[in-house]
Design an enzyme around this catalytic site. Structure first.
Site, PDB file in Angstrom:
ATOM      1  N   HIS A 143      87.886  54.442  80.064  1.00 56.41           N
ATOM      2  CA  HIS A 143      88.504  53.477  79.154  1.00 56.41           C
ATOM      3  C   HIS A 143      89.115  52.319  79.933  1.00 56.41           C
ATOM      4  CE1 HIS A 143      87.904  56.296  75.952  1.00 56.41           C
ATOM      5  NE2 HIS A 143      88.696  57.201  76.504  1.00 56.41           N
TER       6      HIS A 143
ATOM      7  N   THR B 146      98.313  51.068  73.201  1.00 56.29           N
ATOM      8  CA  THR B 146      97.172  50.363  72.592  1.00 56.29           C
ATOM      9  C   THR B 146      95.917  51.224  72.568  1.00 56.29           C
ATOM     10  OG1 THR B 146      96.379  49.356  74.649  1.00 56.29           O
ATOM     11  CG2 THR B 146      98.064  48.135  73.415  1.00 56.29           C
TER      12      THR B 146
HETATM   13 ZN    ZN Z   1      96.882  49.159  78.381  1.00 53.38          ZN
END
Ligand code: ZN
Length: 242
Positions: free
Chosen positions: A82, A193
């Protein structure tokens, strides 16, 4: 009998792993619009105080500037699929309203997640801190294209190309190389987030961007193969202070 027991154990382990870490991503059925529905653990992703945000309509306030007391401590770097994350050794703190928050890790998003008056940047660093109660504070730094950043020059020398790969760094990175000397910031409440999108995170976004070279930005994008920015979220009742 023994084999059967083993099989059962494996099945249990597998289901525990799947339950603990549901798949999520940045596109399609696992993308940001679906995060809240992917797992009961991710319901906060549909909350009212989510990050990132577009920083506008700010409220002027008399704020003490946060102060970074960082020392070299970035000892290893992981490509978790990610983002690229540098884990930080204990001992570096950010003082916010006289309260110390310890730097735990920093990582990157391309393009930027937060926006400043509608403007997106090619790269954003998130320096993640926690206080002794486990409350989080993220200091976000925008990068625009320009001169190479010295920390990125060091870190990018040996990138972990495979997902899940961790690389030990020869000399500890100094996170202060990601910052302007004066921490003039926007402040607001927000969330992680990425799933589980937990709220109650203090956000500080540096007003003045840093620079990274076109090659440094391109190398990060090439490593991830996809953008890793969650779209901006509604501000709802929150105020952004400056
Ligand atoms: Zn971040």
């Amino acid at each position: 009998m023994k084999i059967k027991t083993l099989g059962l154990t494996c099945a249990l382990l597998l289901s525990t792993t799947v339950m603990a870490a549901p798949h999520w991503g940045y596109e399609g059925a696992e993308g940001p619009n679906h995060w809240a529905k992917l797992s009961p653990d991710f319901v906060a992703c549909a909350g009212q105080n989510q990050s990132p945000v577009n920083i506008e309509g700010t409220v002027e306030a008399t704020l003490t500037l946060p102060q970074a007391n960082y020392q070299p401590g970035g000892a290893s770097m992981i490509n978790n699929g990610h983002t690229l994350q540098v884990d930080y050794a204990a001992g570096s703190t950010l003082l916010i309203d006289k309260q110390p928050y310890t730097l735990k890790q920093f990582h990157f998003h391309a393009p930027s997640e937060n926006q400043i008056r509608g403007q997106s940047y090619p790269l954003e660093a998130h320096l993640v801190h926690a206080n002794d109660k486990g409350e989080l504070a993220v200091l976000a730094v925008m990068f625009e294209e320009g001169e190479a950043n010295p920390l990125l020059s060091d870190a990018w020398r040996h990138l972990p190309l495979a997902t899940g790969q961790r690389i030990a760094l020869k000399s500890a990175l100094d996170a202060s190389q990601l910052l302007q000397p004066r921490l003039d910031v926007y402040r607001f409440n927000g969330s992680l987030t990425t799933p589980p999108c937990s709220e109650g995170v203090r956000w500080l976004v540096l007003k003045q961007p840093m620079t990274a070279s076109a090659e440094q930005i391109a190398a990060f994008k090439a490593l991830l193969h996809h953008p890793n920015n969650r779209p901006v979220q509604p501000i709802h009742a929150r105020q952004i202070l400056e």
